[in-house]
Design a protein around this motif. Structure first.
Motif, mmCIF file in Angstrom:
data_model
loop_
_atom_site.group_PDB
_atom_site.id
_atom_site.type_symbol
_atom_site.label_atom_id
_atom_site.label_comp_id
_atom_site.label_asym_id
_atom_site.label_seq_id
_atom_site.Cartn_x
_atom_site.Cartn_y
_atom_site.Cartn_z
ATOM 1 N N ALA A 48 38.835 36.022 47.573
ATOM 2 C CA ALA A 48 39.923 35.042 47.688
ATOM 3 C C ALA A 48 39.582 33.665 47.132
ATOM 4 O O ALA A 48 40.454 32.991 46.569
ATOM 5 N N PRO A 49 38.345 33.173 47.234
ATOM 6 C CA PRO A 49 38.065 31.803 46.767
ATOM 7 C C PRO A 49 37.966 31.640 45.253
ATOM 8 O O PRO A 49 37.916 30.498 44.776
ATOM 9 N N PHE A 50 37.968 32.722 44.491
ATOM 10 C CA PHE A 50 37.571 32.616 43.084
ATOM 11 C C PHE A 50 38.759 32.588 42.128
ATOM 12 O O PHE A 50 39.747 33.275 42.316
ATOM 13 N N GLU A 51 38.575 31.779 41.062
ATOM 14 C CA GLU A 51 39.591 31.672 40.011
ATOM 15 C C GLU A 51 39.317 32.617 38.850
ATOM 16 O O GLU A 51 40.236 33.035 38.154
ATOM 17 N N ALA A 52 38.051 32.925 38.617
ATOM 18 C CA ALA A 52 37.665 33.803 37.508
ATOM 19 C C ALA A 52 36.688 34.855 38.017
ATOM 20 O O ALA A 52 35.748 34.529 38.751
ATOM 21 N N LEU A 53 36.923 36.094 37.624
ATOM 22 C CA LEU A 53 36.065 37.197 38.047
ATOM 23 C C LEU A 53 35.568 37.960 36.828
ATOM 24 O O LEU A 53 36.331 38.219 35.890
ATOM 25 N N VAL A 54 34.300 38.319 36.857
ATOM 26 C CA VAL A 54 33.706 39.185 35.839
ATOM 27 C C VAL A 54 33.385 40.499 36.527
ATOM 28 O O VAL A 54 32.588 40.531 37.471
ATOM 29 N N ILE A 55 34.018 41.572 36.074
ATOM 30 C CA ILE A 55 33.858 42.854 36.766
ATOM 31 C C ILE A 55 33.241 43.889 35.837
ATOM 32 O O ILE A 55 33.472 43.878 34.628
ATOM 33 N N MET A 56 32.433 44.765 36.419
ATOM 34 C CA MET A 56 31.832 45.863 35.662
ATOM 35 C C MET A 56 32.823 47.007 35.610
ATOM 36 O O MET A 56 33.408 47.375 36.634
ATOM 37 N N ARG A 57 33.002 47.578 34.466
ATOM 38 C CA ARG A 57 34.079 48.528 34.218
ATOM 39 C C ARG A 57 34.148 49.630 35.275
ATOM 40 O O ARG A 57 33.203 50.365 35.497
ATOM 41 N N GLU A 58 35.285 49.661 35.936
ATOM 42 C CA GLU A 58 35.688 50.721 36.862
ATOM 43 C C GLU A 58 34.787 50.887 38.077
ATOM 44 O O GLU A 58 34.767 51.946 38.697
ATOM 45 N N ARG A 59 34.059 49.845 38.455
ATOM 46 C CA ARG A 59 33.317 49.929 39.712
ATOM 47 C C ARG A 59 34.205 49.483 40.870
ATOM 48 O O ARG A 59 34.455 50.253 41.782
ATOM 49 N N THR A 60 34.670 48.240 40.849
ATOM 50 C CA THR A 60 35.618 47.784 41.869
ATOM 51 C C THR A 60 37.034 47.902 41.306
ATOM 52 O O THR A 60 37.338 47.274 40.289
ATOM 53 N N PRO A 61 37.908 48.687 41.916
ATOM 54 C CA PRO A 61 39.272 48.811 41.407
ATOM 55 C C PRO A 61 40.090 47.551 41.682
ATOM 56 O O PRO A 61 39.897 46.881 42.700
ATOM 57 N N PHE A 62 40.999 47.254 40.764
ATOM 58 C CA PHE A 62 41.891 46.113 40.918
ATOM 59 C C PHE A 62 43.343 46.574 40.820
ATOM 60 O O PHE A 62 44.032 46.339 39.837
ATOM 61 N N PRO A 63 43.825 47.238 41.895
ATOM 62 C CA PRO A 63 45.233 47.633 41.950
ATOM 63 C C PRO A 63 46.104 46.423 42.284
ATOM 64 O O PRO A 63 45.602 45.358 42.658
ATOM 65 N N ALA A 64 47.403 46.624 42.195
ATOM 66 C CA ALA A 64 48.335 45.533 42.520
ATOM 67 C C ALA A 64 48.110 45.020 43.930
ATOM 68 O O ALA A 64 48.203 43.809 44.177
ATOM 69 N N ALA A 65 47.786 45.909 44.863
ATOM 70 C CA ALA A 65 47.614 45.504 46.260
ATOM 71 C C ALA A 65 46.483 44.502 46.430
ATOM 72 O O ALA A 65 46.535 43.659 47.339
ATOM 73 N N LEU A 66 45.468 44.568 45.583
ATOM 74 C CA LEU A 66 44.390 43.583 45.653
ATOM 75 C C LEU A 66 44.759 42.319 44.888
ATOM 76 O O LEU A 66 44.563 41.203 45.387
ATOM 77 N N ILE A 67 45.295 42.476 43.705
ATOM 78 C CA ILE A 67 45.645 41.319 42.878
ATOM 79 C C ILE A 67 46.622 40.401 43.614
ATOM 80 O O ILE A 67 46.504 39.166 43.561
ATOM 81 N N GLU A 68 47.561 40.985 44.350
ATOM 82 C CA GLU A 68 48.549 40.183 45.091
ATOM 83 C C GLU A 68 47.922 39.371 46.215
ATOM 84 O O GLU A 68 48.524 38.410 46.708
ATOM 85 N N ARG A 69 46.707 39.736 46.627
ATOM 86 C CA ARG A 69 46.042 39.021 47.717
ATOM 87 C C ARG A 69 44.993 38.040 47.217
ATOM 88 O O ARG A 69 44.186 37.533 47.994
ATOM 89 N N LEU A 70 45.026 37.760 45.916
ATOM 90 C CA LEU A 70 44.087 36.807 45.334
ATOM 91 C C LEU A 70 44.872 35.672 44.668
ATOM 92 O O LEU A 70 44.961 35.590 43.436
ATOM 93 N N PRO A 71 45.439 34.774 45.459
ATOM 94 C CA PRO A 71 46.327 33.747 44.904
ATOM 95 C C PRO A 71 45.650 32.773 43.951
ATOM 96 O O PRO A 71 46.313 32.182 43.099
ATOM 97 N N LYS A 72 44.335 32.609 44.056
ATOM 98 C CA LYS A 72 43.629 31.670 43.166
ATOM 99 C C LYS A 72 43.215 32.307 41.847
ATOM 100 O O LYS A 72 42.847 31.593 40.909
ATOM 101 N N LEU A 73 43.272 33.625 41.761
ATOM 102 C CA LEU A 73 42.774 34.311 40.576
ATOM 103 C C LEU A 73 43.623 33.982 39.348
ATOM 104 O O LEU A 73 44.835 34.140 39.354
ATOM 105 N N ARG A 74 42.943 33.557 38.280
ATOM 106 C CA ARG A 74 43.629 33.221 37.036
ATOM 107 C C ARG A 74 43.071 33.958 35.830
ATOM 108 O O ARG A 74 43.736 34.096 34.814
ATOM 109 N N LEU A 75 41.809 34.406 35.939
ATOM 110 C CA LEU A 75 41.173 35.090 34.814
ATOM 111 C C LEU A 75 40.345 36.257 35.327
ATOM 112 O O LEU A 75 39.530 36.103 36.238
ATOM 113 N N LEU A 76 40.544 37.428 34.712
ATOM 114 C CA LEU A 76 39.791 38.628 35.052
ATOM 115 C C LEU A 76 39.140 39.131 33.765
ATOM 116 O O LEU A 76 39.834 39.439 32.791
#
Length: 319
Positions: A48-76
């Motif tokens: 929740a606190p982060f604006e930018a996330l760097v993710i390793m391919r297909e380890r942590t899933p980012f479905p709509a249900a998660l994206i909607e709960r990250l209001p500060k997220l601006r860059l993935l």
């Protein structure tokens, strides 16, 4: 413009050393997670606190249900230029920019051969036996003159084919769109899927997972394989009916399997896969090389800097 940045799933704890993160905009903070974040609630709370996330391919899933709960997220930023675990449409709806990175070589093809050789030459079993004081506990197999069957003949499948040909194997392939002409250009024989599975001594899967290919290898395919045949999957678990593969191995209807991918990763300590002796298992290592990671994190940093300067690069979009 300072940013709160997080790097996810850095299992090997190498991300900080493989890029010069001091180049982030002045005042930015960097947090690194080196373990899986857990379920949806745990991931949402941690990120929740982060604006930018760097993710390793297909380890942590980012479905709509998660994206909607990250209001500060601006860059993935995802490593690689394809990540089926991201809901790109949901990102677009929330105004989240998604970028990818480059990669190098074809390390997954190399791992496929590592698994094939480990199975054919009984390397894990003989290593264990030798350490336990036993000598030459079984007969190994040969590759020359055998048939290698490839499910998919793209970049990776073609590289696997070349190695098989160097070993003196006859190489055949099938995929939904493979033509005789494209197969012949790679020195490979195109077969129908059933014929490929019925005649191959080694099957190796190299398809992209999508709606047309999900479950493309199932009970019908395992039913026609030789009892001496080996099955290798370094692509995606969703391409294969896991239950059917487990049954074929348990019943001795195929000789063994080498697997680098699983429906749920990381593999749990009580996974039934760990009880199957006729397998060689690796923890999704196909792309996990130093050279690849160096490109991943270098490009991820460049993506962040380009986005913060208003000129995003390597954009990934839905559709």
């Amino acid at each position: 413009m300072s940013l709160s940045v997080a790097i996810l799933d850095d299992y090997q704890k190498v991300a900080r050393d493989l890029a010069d993160w001091s180049r982030l905009p002045a005042g930015s903070g960097l947090t690194v997670f080196d373990r899986p974040l857990g379920d949806l609630d745990a991931a949402a709370a941690a990120l929740a606190p982060f604006e930018a996330l760097v993710i390793m391919r297909e380890r942590t899933p980012f479905p709509a249900a998660l994206i909607e709960r990250l209001p500060k997220l601006r860059l993935l930023v995802t490593t690689g230029m394809r990540n089926n675990a991201i809901d790109l449409a949901a990102c677009a709806a929330r105004g989240v920019t998604v970028c990818g990175t480059g990669a190098v070589g074809a390390p997954t093809a190399e791992l496929a051969w590592g698994l094939i050789l480990a199975l054919v030459k009984r390397i894990p079993a003989e290593d264990r036996a030798l350490r336990e004081g036993r000598w030459q506990t079984g007969l190994t197999g040969s590759l020359e003159g055998r048939r290698l069957g490839l499910v998919g003949l793209g970049k990776l499948g073609t590289q696997v084919a070349r190695v098989g040909q160097a070993f003196g194997m006859e190489v055949a392939a099938w995929s939904p769109n493979l033509t005789d002409e494209r197969a012949a250009a790679a020195g490979v024989t195109r077969l129908e899927k059933r014929d490929l599975f019925a005649t191959a001594d080694v099957i190796s899967v190299h398809l992209v997972l999508g709606e047309r290919t999900r479950g493309v290898v199932g009970a019908d395919e395992f039913a026609v394989m030789k009892p001496t045949a080996l099955f290798v999957n370094t692509s995606r678990a969703g391409l294969v009916d896991e239950t059917a593969l487990m049954a074929a191995l348990r019943d001795g209807r195929i000789a063994g399997a080498g697997l680098d991918v699983f429906p749920v990763e990381p593999l749990s300590a009580n996974s039934p896969w760990l009880d199957l002796p006729n397998t060689v298992l690796t923890p999704h290592l196909g792309y996990v090389t130093k050279d690849n990671y160096a490109v991943y994190y270098r490009d991820a940093l460049e993506d962040i800097l380009a986005w913060s300067a208003g000129t995003p690069r390597r954009l990934l979009t839905a559709g």
